[in-house]
Design a protein around this motif. Structure first.
Motif, PDB file in Angstrom:
ATOM      1  N   VAL A 231     -11.851  72.543 -12.470  1.00 19.41           N
ATOM      2  CA  VAL A 231     -10.572  73.130 -12.079  1.00 19.41           C
ATOM      3  C   VAL A 231      -9.665  73.180 -13.302  1.00 19.41           C
ATOM      4  CG1 VAL A 231      -8.608  72.984 -10.511  1.00 19.41           C
ATOM      5  CG2 VAL A 231     -10.845  72.126  -9.772  1.00 19.41           C
ATOM      6  N   ARG A 232      -9.132  74.331 -13.614  1.00 23.43           N
ATOM      7  CA  ARG A 232      -8.173  74.466 -14.708  1.00 23.43           C
ATOM      8  C   ARG A 232      -6.831  73.883 -14.274  1.00 23.43           C
ATOM      9  NH1 ARG A 232      -7.641  80.344 -16.907  1.00 23.43           N
ATOM     10  NH2 ARG A 232      -7.203  80.691 -14.685  1.00 23.43           N
ATOM     11  N   ALA A 233      -6.237  73.059 -15.127  1.00 27.16           N
ATOM     12  CA  ALA A 233      -5.012  72.352 -14.770  1.00 27.16           C
ATOM     13  C   ALA A 233      -3.959  72.571 -15.854  1.00 27.16           C
ATOM     14  CB  ALA A 233      -5.293  70.861 -14.602  1.00 27.16           C
ATOM     15  N   PRO A 234      -2.679  72.399 -15.523  1.00 33.04           N
ATOM     16  CA  PRO A 234      -1.615  72.528 -16.524  1.00 33.04           C
ATOM     17  C   PRO A 234      -1.742  71.459 -17.604  1.00 33.04           C
ATOM     18  CG  PRO A 234      -0.732  72.603 -14.292  1.00 33.04           C
ATOM     19  CD  PRO A 234      -2.159  72.177 -14.174  1.00 33.04           C
ATOM     20  N   ALA A 235      -1.214  71.755 -18.784  1.00 30.84           N
ATOM     21  CA  ALA A 235      -1.278  70.809 -19.897  1.00 30.84           C
ATOM     22  C   ALA A 235      -0.223  69.716 -19.777  1.00 30.84           C
ATOM     23  CB  ALA A 235      -1.122  71.542 -21.226  1.00 30.84           C
ATOM     24  N   ASP A 236       0.936  70.030 -19.209  1.00 28.93           N
ATOM     25  CA  ASP A 236       1.995  69.050 -19.070  1.00 28.93           C
ATOM     26  C   ASP A 236       1.588  67.979 -18.052  1.00 28.93           C
ATOM     27  OD1 ASP A 236       4.829  68.159 -19.490  1.00 28.93           O
ATOM     28  OD2 ASP A 236       4.903  68.564 -17.329  1.00 28.93           O
ATOM     29  N   PRO A 237       1.699  66.682 -18.407  1.00 28.26           N
ATOM     30  CA  PRO A 237       1.262  65.621 -17.475  1.00 28.26           C
ATOM     31  C   PRO A 237       1.976  65.665 -16.142  1.00 28.26           C
ATOM     32  CG  PRO A 237       1.568  64.736 -19.686  1.00 28.26           C
ATOM     33  CD  PRO A 237       2.103  66.141 -19.716  1.00 28.26           C
ATOM     34  N   ALA A 238       3.297  65.892 -16.134  1.00 31.02           N
ATOM     35  CA  ALA A 238       4.026  65.923 -14.869  1.00 31.02           C
ATOM     36  C   ALA A 238       3.562  67.076 -13.996  1.00 31.02           C
ATOM     37  CB  ALA A 238       5.531  66.016 -15.137  1.00 31.02           C
ATOM     38  N   ALA A 239       3.374  68.242 -14.617  1.00 35.09           N
ATOM     39  CA  ALA A 239       2.886  69.395 -13.858  1.00 35.09           C
ATOM     40  C   ALA A 239       1.458  69.171 -13.374  1.00 35.09           C
ATOM     41  CB  ALA A 239       2.976  70.655 -14.711  1.00 35.09           C
ATOM     42  N   LYS A 240       0.661  68.445 -14.165  1.00 37.80           N
ATOM     43  CA  LYS A 240      -0.721  68.190 -13.765  1.00 37.80           C
ATOM     44  C   LYS A 240      -0.773  67.275 -12.547  1.00 37.80           C
ATOM     45  CE  LYS A 240      -3.731  67.794 -16.986  1.00 37.80           C
ATOM     46  NZ  LYS A 240      -4.540  67.293 -18.130  1.00 37.80           N
ATOM     47  N   VAL A 241       0.123  66.292 -12.497  1.00 36.58           N
ATOM     48  CA  VAL A 241       0.159  65.397 -11.335  1.00 36.58           C
ATOM     49  C   VAL A 241       0.508  66.179 -10.073  1.00 36.58           C
ATOM     50  CG1 VAL A 241       1.365  63.449 -10.298  1.00 36.58           C
ATOM     51  CG2 VAL A 241       0.691  63.355 -12.701  1.00 36.58           C
ATOM     52  N   ALA A 242       1.522  67.056 -10.151  1.00 39.45           N
ATOM     53  CA  ALA A 242       1.889  67.875  -8.994  1.00 39.45           C
ATOM     54  C   ALA A 242       0.764  68.829  -8.616  1.00 39.45           C
ATOM     55  CB  ALA A 242       3.173  68.651  -9.295  1.00 39.45           C
ATOM     56  N   PHE A 243       0.062  69.350  -9.632  1.00 40.46           N
ATOM     57  CA  PHE A 243      -1.057  70.264  -9.385  1.00 40.46           C
ATOM     58  C   PHE A 243      -2.172  69.552  -8.628  1.00 40.46           C
ATOM     59  CE2 PHE A 243      -5.167  71.979 -10.761  1.00 40.46           C
ATOM     60  CZ  PHE A 243      -5.024  73.312 -10.421  1.00 40.46           C
TER      61      PHE A 243
END
Length: 373
Positions: A231-243
């Motif tokens: 799964v492709r995920a955002p690079a920003d850690p906070a955005a990745k947690v929400a993702f």
């Protein structure tokens, strides 16, 4: 009249919808898969429990307890003569293990389990002295110390009789270890996430990828094999947690389990999967009982006879009894419910059911994998 008909139709629609929805068992992705790299780590250490009420190690049989005690006292500035024979009835050598959860940070506390290493009878009332918990790499990740909570206990009489409840030689210390260092996780640095299925299945992996793409856009997820989905995920850690929070709460209908019949040869337990199917077959099962009884008779000569000896003559009786059994026919595509109903009508026990399933597999009528454990 119209209101009654309308109420009846609504109730019927509700029942039908419940029946239809009951056939679909959708599960969240977080319940059927985990993210690679997000896992716990095992910790283990060696220490001493002190303050026991005479139920500690017998030092004559556990010399490592004495050695550990002398080493600890030496570090605290207490030097003992070499010829001193220590009798440590209130001390026990123990092994301590714990599980370091993912994303654990210094200062957090974790539970530990304390188990006797020597021949201590009980750890009840003891306190674990500060000791390090190490990982597989030999590094210290936590420090454990505290009072041991033991659920078991034992009592012993003067005549040697004893009663033991549960296991008094092991206990736990809630929040007994403080994390000193965390384990670096690739979660925050990887540009993509890999979801690993708990039960690899090509159909389930395809459905997981399709569910993610439907919710978050085409190309977000792709299957790597039958057990992994990238799964492709955002690079920003906070955005990745929400993702990840969105992804793991998506619902997926897992694929049906393979057709299997599991037989536990030790306990006699038989578990049949819902996908098991049978070809047409006729089954008759009965038991044959052979009973052999032997009686010892004594043969003596006639009174006042000049010849003859007293001898023992065994008399054996053999009886054969065959149980009357009925034959039942299995139609094409028989389901699990039909098979259980037919076997119950015949009155077959679990052992008989195993024999029937083995025979059906040999003739090719059982469409399932028969596994004996």
């Amino acid at each position: 009249m119209f209101s009654k008909l309308r109420l009846f139709s609504l109730s019927l629609s509700l029942v039908i919808s419940l029946l239809v929805s009951g056939d679909v068992f959708a599960e969240r992705i977080k319940d059927i898969a985990s993210i690679n790299g997000v896992r716990s780590n095992q910790l283990v250490g060696y220490g001493l429990v002190v303050g026991l009420d005479g139920s500690g190690d017998q030092t004559t049989q556990t010399p490592f307890t004495v050695q550990s005690m002398k080493s600890m006292l030496a570090k605290l500035g207490v030097t003992l003569p070499a010829n001193v024979n220590m009798q440590l009835k209130n001390v026990a050598a123990v092994m301590v293990h714990a599980e370091l959860p993912p994303f654990a940070r210094p200062g957090q506390t974790i539970d530990v389990t304390v188990s006797s290493l020597g021949n201590a009878k009980s750890l009840r009332g003891g306190s674990l002295l500060m000791m390090p918990l190490k990982g597989a790499d030999g590094q210290t990740y936590a420090l454990a110390q505290g009072n041991v909570v033991v659920s078991g206990f034992g009592a012993e009489g003067a005549d040697g009789s004893s009663v033991t409840v549960n296991v008094p030689s092991a206990g736990r210390i809630p929040n007994g270890a403080i994390v000193e260092r965390g384990v670096e996780s690739p979660f925050g640095h990887s540009p993509s996430l890999v979801m690993s299925l708990h039960r690899p299945d090509f159909t389930t992996a395809t459905r997981v990828a399709a569910s993610i793409n439907d919710k978050l856009g085409i190309g977000t997820a792709r299957t790597m094999d039958g057990g992994s989905v990238e799964v492709r995920a955002p690079a920003d850690p906070a955005a990745k947690v929400a993702f990840v929070s969105v992804v793991e709460n998506l619902e997926v209908e897992p694929a049906s389990a393979p057709a299997k019949v599991i037989v536990n040869s030790r306990t006699g337990t038989v578990v049949i999967g819902s996908e098991v199917r049978l070809e047409p077959a006729a089954v008759a099962h009965g038991s044959l009982t052979v009973t052999i009884s032997e009686q010892i008779n004594v043969s003596q000569p006639a009174p006042f006879a000049r010849q003859g000896d007293t001898v023992v003559t065994p008399e054996s009786q053999v009886a054969v009894e065959q149980e009357a059994s009925r034959m039942f026919v299995l139609d094409p595509g028989v389901t699990l419910n039909d098979l259980v109903t037919a076997v119950n009508k015949v009155g077959a026990a679990p052992g008989d059911l195993v024999a029937i399933l083995e025979a059906l597999e040999r003739v090719g009528a059982l469409h399932a994998q028969l596994i004996v454990i």
